[in-house]
Design a protein around this motif. Structure first.
Motif, PDB file in Angstrom:
ATOM      1  N   ARG A  68       0.912  -1.088   0.011  1.00  0.00           N
ATOM      2  CA  ARG A  68       0.035  -0.036   0.000  1.00  0.00           C
ATOM      3  C   ARG A  68       0.972   1.243   0.054  1.00  0.00           C
ATOM      4  N   VAL A  70       1.231   4.947   1.606  1.00  0.00           N
ATOM      5  CA  VAL A  70       0.973   5.715   2.881  1.00  0.00           C
ATOM      6  C   VAL A  70       2.058   6.710   2.617  1.00  0.00           C
ATOM      7  N   TYR A  81       1.491  -4.090   4.107  1.00  0.00           N
ATOM      8  CA  TYR A  81       0.032  -4.125   4.732  1.00  0.00           C
ATOM      9  C   TYR A  81      -0.435  -5.517   5.124  1.00  0.00           C
ATOM     10  N   THR A 141      -7.489   9.012   4.566  1.00  0.00           N
ATOM     11  CA  THR A 141      -7.107   8.342   3.269  1.00  0.00           C
ATOM     12  C   THR A 141      -7.579   9.627   2.280  1.00  0.00           C
ATOM     13  N   THR A 157      -5.256   0.526  14.450  1.00  0.00           N
ATOM     14  CA  THR A 157      -4.279   0.638  13.434  1.00  0.00           C
ATOM     15  C   THR A 157      -2.853   0.486  14.185  1.00  0.00           C
ATOM     16  N   PHE A 177      -3.547   6.661   3.901  1.00  0.00           N
ATOM     17  CA  PHE A 177      -3.640   5.646   3.326  1.00  0.00           C
ATOM     18  C   PHE A 177      -4.224   5.899   1.716  1.00  0.00           C
ATOM     19  N   ILE A 185      -9.027   0.787   5.575  1.00  0.00           N
ATOM     20  CA  ILE A 185      -7.983   0.322   6.224  1.00  0.00           C
ATOM     21  C   ILE A 185      -8.565  -1.108   6.872  1.00  0.00           C
TER      22      ILE A 185
END
Length: 185
Positions: A68, A70, A81, A141, A157, A177, A185
């Motif tokens: 992913r 980030v 991830y 996000t 998280t 994200f 998530i």
């Protein structure tokens, strides 16, 4: 009766046969009590899977790590991830989740800037025991309509700092994200 399992098998999604993918999906459907949808399935594909099988070649435990993006403090990171960590109900508390996570953490540490995952209440103890840290900053996000705060993810998280970033990621700044359908998530 408890399963006898061998070594952890590591495979990229493209290396899994249709029968293996179907068996993994079946394990995940059962392990998550029917709360594992098609978007959840899609999220765990396209990366590296860690698998434990019983003597009959039926999956006992699974987890995957996907890439992913980030953004943190203006820098984009490649994040490993963790998705779809599950152990067959009758085989839990036998160390299979630890074995899966040890394998996935090795992938993260060698291939990504850092690791991240969203933990259920039931799974959080496993990740904490392995040194994962609850993120103390905001979770957001970049959605199709702009920035979307995800306050409901801020208590679940976890991150694993170390990877190839050398520990550059520190709270309290937000982790932003990449967008995806379903649970971001």
């Amino acid at each position: 009766m408890s399963a006898t399992v061998g070594a952890v098998r590591i495979a990229h999604t493209h290396q899994l046969t249709t029968a293996e993918r179907d068996a993994i999906r079946g394990l995940l459907d059962l392990a998550f009590d029917g709360d594992f949808g098609d978007e959840d399935w899609d999220h765990c594909l396209g990366g590296v899977h860690a698998l434990l099988y019983d003597a009959d070649d039926v999956p006992v435990a699974h987890g995957s790590v996907i890439m992913r993006r980030v953004v943190h403090r203006g820098r984009s990171y490649r994040v490993g991830y963790v998705e779809a960590v599950a152990v067959r109900a009758q085989e839990r508390r036998r160390g299979f989740g630890d074995r899966i996570m040890e394998t996935l953490e090795g992938v993260i540490d060698r291939a990504y800037d850092f690791g991240a995952l969203s933990a259920s209440d039931a799974g959080a103890a496993l990740y904490r025991s392995r040194g994962w840290t609850l993120w103390q900053g905001r979770i957001e996000t970049a959605g199709p309509d702009g920035l979307v705060p995800l306050p409901e993810e801020e208590d679940s998280t976890f991150v694993r700092i170390g990877g190839t970033s050398g520990g550059l990621v520190v709270p309290p700044d937000a982790l932003l994200f990449d967008w995806r359908d379903g649970d971001v998530i």
